[in-house]
Design a protein around this motif. Structure first.
Motif, PDB file in Angstrom:
ATOM      1  N   GLN A 142      49.865 -25.052 -41.047  1.00  0.00           N
ATOM      2  CA  GLN A 142      50.151 -24.420 -39.620  1.00  0.00           C
ATOM      3  C   GLN A 142      49.869 -22.698 -39.894  1.00  0.00           C
ATOM      4  O   GLN A 142      50.065 -22.239 -41.019  1.00  0.00           O
ATOM      5  CB  GLN A 142      51.408 -24.776 -39.030  1.00  0.00           C
ATOM      6  CG  GLN A 142      52.694 -24.466 -39.769  1.00  0.00           C
ATOM      7  CD  GLN A 142      53.782 -24.760 -39.061  1.00  0.00           C
ATOM      8  OE1 GLN A 142      54.243 -24.291 -38.229  1.00  0.00           O
ATOM      9  NE2 GLN A 142      54.350 -26.095 -39.524  1.00  0.00           N
TER      10      GLN A 142
ATOM     11  N   LYS B 134      45.546 -30.463 -39.252  1.00  0.00           N
ATOM     12  CA  LYS B 134      44.850 -30.164 -38.291  1.00  0.00           C
ATOM     13  C   LYS B 134      44.149 -28.895 -38.249  1.00  0.00           C
ATOM     14  O   LYS B 134      43.520 -28.373 -37.242  1.00  0.00           O
ATOM     15  CB  LYS B 134      45.646 -30.200 -36.745  1.00  0.00           C
ATOM     16  CG  LYS B 134      46.229 -31.638 -36.500  1.00  0.00           C
ATOM     17  CD  LYS B 134      47.229 -31.575 -35.275  1.00  0.00           C
ATOM     18  CE  LYS B 134      47.786 -32.644 -34.833  1.00  0.00           C
ATOM     19  NZ  LYS B 134      46.425 -33.530 -34.258  1.00  0.00           N
TER      20      LYS B 134
ATOM     21  N   CYS C 153      51.354 -29.837 -30.413  1.00  0.00           N
ATOM     22  CA  CYS C 153      50.833 -30.977 -29.885  1.00  0.00           C
ATOM     23  C   CYS C 153      51.910 -31.603 -29.078  1.00  0.00           C
ATOM     24  O   CYS C 153      52.929 -31.879 -29.501  1.00  0.00           O
ATOM     25  CB  CYS C 153      50.448 -31.889 -31.168  1.00  0.00           C
ATOM     26  SG  CYS C 153      49.044 -31.149 -32.247  1.00  0.00           S
TER      27      CYS C 153
ATOM     28  N   GLY D 213      52.351 -25.622 -26.034  1.00  0.00           N
ATOM     29  CA  GLY D 213      52.222 -27.036 -25.563  1.00  0.00           C
ATOM     30  C   GLY D 213      53.549 -27.782 -24.816  1.00  0.00           C
ATOM     31  O   GLY D 213      53.205 -28.023 -23.702  1.00  0.00           O
TER      32      GLY D 213
ATOM     33  N   THR E 232      55.276 -32.482 -40.551  1.00  0.00           N
ATOM     34  CA  THR E 232      54.820 -31.284 -39.868  1.00  0.00           C
ATOM     35  C   THR E 232      53.486 -30.658 -40.695  1.00  0.00           C
ATOM     36  O   THR E 232      53.801 -30.896 -41.927  1.00  0.00           O
ATOM     37  CB  THR E 232      55.713 -30.004 -39.652  1.00  0.00           C
ATOM     38  OG1 THR E 232      56.546 -29.788 -40.532  1.00  0.00           O
ATOM     39  CG2 THR E 232      56.811 -30.728 -38.343  1.00  0.00           C
ATOM     40  N   ASP E 233      52.629 -29.884 -40.134  1.00  0.00           N
ATOM     41  CA  ASP E 233      51.374 -29.542 -40.520  1.00  0.00           C
ATOM     42  C   ASP E 233      51.695 -28.336 -41.856  1.00  0.00           C
ATOM     43  O   ASP E 233      52.332 -27.420 -41.436  1.00  0.00           O
ATOM     44  CB  ASP E 233      50.576 -28.987 -39.623  1.00  0.00           C
ATOM     45  CG  ASP E 233      49.079 -29.156 -40.102  1.00  0.00           C
ATOM     46  OD1 ASP E 233      48.703 -28.709 -41.089  1.00  0.00           O
ATOM     47  OD2 ASP E 233      48.446 -29.654 -39.336  1.00  0.00           O
TER      48      ASP E 233
ATOM     49  N   CYS F 137      53.417 -35.081 -30.339  1.00  0.00           N
ATOM     50  CA  CYS F 137      53.593 -35.183 -31.877  1.00  0.00           C
ATOM     51  C   CYS F 137      54.668 -35.892 -32.065  1.00  0.00           C
ATOM     52  O   CYS F 137      56.274 -35.750 -31.512  1.00  0.00           O
ATOM     53  CB  CYS F 137      54.071 -33.719 -32.338  1.00  0.00           C
ATOM     54  SG  CYS F 137      54.592 -33.724 -34.016  1.00  0.00           S
TER      55      CYS F 137
ATOM     56  N   THR G 129      46.070 -25.525 -32.700  1.00  0.00           N
ATOM     57  CA  THR G 129      45.219 -26.145 -33.864  1.00  0.00           C
ATOM     58  C   THR G 129      43.712 -25.390 -33.846  1.00  0.00           C
ATOM     59  O   THR G 129      43.546 -24.637 -33.058  1.00  0.00           O
ATOM     60  CB  THR G 129      45.006 -27.645 -33.685  1.00  0.00           C
ATOM     61  OG1 THR G 129      44.320 -28.019 -32.595  1.00  0.00           O
ATOM     62  CG2 THR G 129      46.189 -28.273 -33.782  1.00  0.00           C
TER      63      THR G 129
ATOM     64  N   GLU H 106      46.484 -29.671 -28.092  1.00  0.00           N
ATOM     65  CA  GLU H 106      46.970 -29.244 -29.459  1.00  0.00           C
ATOM     66  C   GLU H 106      46.544 -27.845 -29.367  1.00  0.00           C
ATOM     67  O   GLU H 106      45.562 -27.327 -30.194  1.00  0.00           O
ATOM     68  CB  GLU H 106      46.454 -30.054 -30.559  1.00  0.00           C
ATOM     69  CG  GLU H 106      45.017 -30.590 -30.588  1.00  0.00           C
ATOM     70  CD  GLU H 106      44.603 -31.207 -31.866  1.00  0.00           C
ATOM     71  OE1 GLU H 106      45.158 -32.159 -32.149  1.00  0.00           O
ATOM     72  OE2 GLU H 106      43.403 -31.090 -32.192  1.00  0.00           O
TER      73      GLU H 106
ATOM     74  N   HIS I 161      51.438 -25.610 -34.024  1.00  0.00           N
ATOM     75  CA  HIS I 161      50.341 -26.054 -33.328  1.00  0.00           C
ATOM     76  C   HIS I 161      50.532 -26.617 -31.881  1.00  0.00           C
ATOM     77  O   HIS I 161      49.594 -26.777 -31.075  1.00  0.00           O
ATOM     78  CB  HIS I 161      49.850 -27.477 -34.285  1.00  0.00           C
ATOM     79  CG  HIS I 161      49.070 -26.884 -35.631  1.00  0.00           C
ATOM     80  ND1 HIS I 161      49.145 -27.859 -36.574  1.00  0.00           N
ATOM     81  CD2 HIS I 161      48.393 -25.586 -35.937  1.00  0.00           C
ATOM     82  CE1 HIS I 161      48.243 -26.965 -37.349  1.00  0.00           C
ATOM     83  NE2 HIS I 161      48.025 -25.647 -37.014  1.00  0.00           N
TER      84      HIS I 161
ATOM     85  N   ARG J  48      41.099 -30.321 -26.037  1.00  0.00           N
ATOM     86  CA  ARG J  48      41.605 -29.851 -27.291  1.00  0.00           C
ATOM     87  C   ARG J  48      42.712 -28.653 -27.240  1.00  0.00           C
ATOM     88  O   ARG J  48      43.830 -28.773 -27.723  1.00  0.00           O
ATOM     89  CB  ARG J  48      40.726 -29.591 -28.556  1.00  0.00           C
ATOM     90  CG  ARG J  48      41.155 -29.479 -30.002  1.00  0.00           C
ATOM     91  CD  ARG J  48      41.941 -28.175 -30.436  1.00  0.00           C
ATOM     92  NE  ARG J  48      41.312 -26.906 -29.781  1.00  0.00           N
ATOM     93  CZ  ARG J  48      41.679 -25.710 -29.948  1.00  0.00           C
ATOM     94  NH1 ARG J  48      42.990 -25.573 -30.207  1.00  0.00           N
ATOM     95  NH2 ARG J  48      40.881 -24.787 -29.382  1.00  0.00           N
TER      96      ARG J  48
ATOM     97  N   GLU K  11      57.979 -25.696 -31.467  1.00  0.00           N
ATOM     98  CA  GLU K  11      56.995 -24.905 -31.835  1.00  0.00           C
ATOM     99  C   GLU K  11      57.284 -23.736 -31.838  1.00  0.00           C
ATOM    100  O   GLU K  11      56.499 -22.805 -32.725  1.00  0.00           O
ATOM    101  CB  GLU K  11      56.118 -24.947 -30.411  1.00  0.00           C
ATOM    102  CG  GLU K  11      55.791 -26.328 -29.836  1.00  0.00           C
ATOM    103  CD  GLU K  11      55.116 -26.504 -28.594  1.00  0.00           C
ATOM    104  OE1 GLU K  11      54.263 -25.194 -28.157  1.00  0.00           O
ATOM    105  OE2 GLU K  11      55.302 -27.214 -27.623  1.00  0.00           O
TER     106      GLU K  11
END
Length: 350
Positions: free
Chosen positions: A133, A161, A75, A10, A129-130, A78, A202, A199, A73, A195, A96
């Motif tokens: 992931q 996501k 993004c 990203g 944060t996810d 973010c 994802t 991101e 991910h 997409r 990342e």
């Protein structure tokens, strides 16, 4: 294009960490830098607590928790990127590629539940944060956390996501039967080409939509965050996105206007230059028009509403979409009356 050199990247570079005096930066596209950052590094950390009070008035959760810091991910927009600087890393590529994992999160959650006088409130997983992931597929920290929520009959809201959330359908359905869970999927675009750039690591659009449908069909309350809205990139998709997610079973939706606070700003600008140089100035001007001439906005009231014609156009479009596609009652409040601070230990005896 340059981005083909490193799949799923990203950020374009490591933005300087303003907490660190010395400065050394190099683009990930320099030959001798490419090999050192392309591979994700997993670093275990050992926090003493895992549940954090939510102080932001625009979030309805009392608490949040994050089993991971940093996010693969990738993004570009973010809002969590600057938090990586507190760990001594860059908000750019490091965010990342250097992922901090909290393997003791399930145990810390149990300790939190056992605090004297604790009154249950829904906990957001994750607020930063996810929690689903890519590394979660291997470590299963989030799955173990969900089992603790189920054991103690405690409400949890999930934001992700990643369609990996459907892996834990067995636990989620049990939580849903007791009105103890809702799942929010982040779907800012239904344009797969956008997409992949916006991101990159994802789940694909189709996979996200399949996950939304699967969750809904299994009785799990689903919400979609159509966020962030970036004028000139995904703002023209709003009505189509709302139509599609409604058809897939989403009970409600939310959205935010993009804001580029702190080190997110140079990262996103570099991302635009790399992927959409022809639209760069137009997109940045539109974003600034929503935030009083700035690209970022930290004031809660202002960042939600924005200002100017573009912000109003976005709000109007969502109002039309809500009236047209979302006429149901939305997601009901989760149950808090089933919690028992000793129940987890009792269940483990059987």
């Amino acid at each position: 294009m340059k981005t083909d050199k490193i799949k799923g990247q990203g950020a374009v570079a490591n933005i300087h960490n303003h907490f660190i005096k010395n400065r050394y930066e190099k683009s990930i596209y320099d030959d001798d830098f490419e090999e050192t950052v392309a591979k994700t590094e997993i670093l275990e950390v050992f926090p003493k607590s895992i549940v954090n009070p939510v102080k932001s008035p625009d979030l309805r959760m009392a608490y949040s928790m994050n089993p991971y810091q940093g996010c693969e991910h990738g993004c570009a927009y973010c809002f969590a990127r600057p938090t990586h600087e507190y760990w001594g890393y860059s908000a750019g590529v490091d965010f990342e590629r250097k992922i901090l994992v909290k393997k003791n999160a399930p145990e810390l959650l149990e300790q939190f539940f056992k605090k004297r006088g604790y009154k249950p409130e829904p906990i957001l997983l994750s607020g930063n944060t996810d929690c689903y992931q890519p590394i979660e597929r291997k470590l299963e920290i989030t799955r173990k956390i969900l089992q603790v929520f189920l054991d103690y009959r405690h409400p949890v809201d999930i934001l992700t996501k990643n369609a990996l959330v459907t892996r834990d359908l067995d636990i989620l359905t049990q939580l849903a039967e007791k009105n103890l869970v809702s799942v929010s999927l982040s779907i800012p675009t239904i344009n797969e080409e956008l997409r992949r750039k916006l991101e990159p690591r994802t789940s694909s659009v189709n996979t996200k939509l399949q996950a939304l449908e699967t969750l809904s069909k299994n009785g799990i309350p689903t919400h979609v965050m159509v966020a962030p809205i970036i004028p000139g990139l995904n703002s023209m998709e709003i009505l189509n996105t709302l139509k599609v997610i409604a058809e897939k079973g989403a009970k409600s939706f939310g959205y935010t206007l993009v804001r580029l606070n702190d080190t997110v700003e140079p990262i996103f600008i570099d991302w635009l230059e790399e992927h959409y140089p022809d639209r760069k100035e137009k997109v940045l001007n539109h974003i600034a028009s929503m935030h009083g001439g700035k690209l970022g906005e930290k004031n809660v009231a202002k960042r939600k509403k924005g200002e100017g014609n573009i912000a109003e156009m976005i709000h109007t479009t969502f109002r039309i979409g809500r009236q047209k596609f979302f006429t149901n009652e939305g997601i009901l409040p989760l149950a808090t009356n089933l919690f028992d601070g000793t129940k987890g230990e009792q269940l483990r005896l059987f």
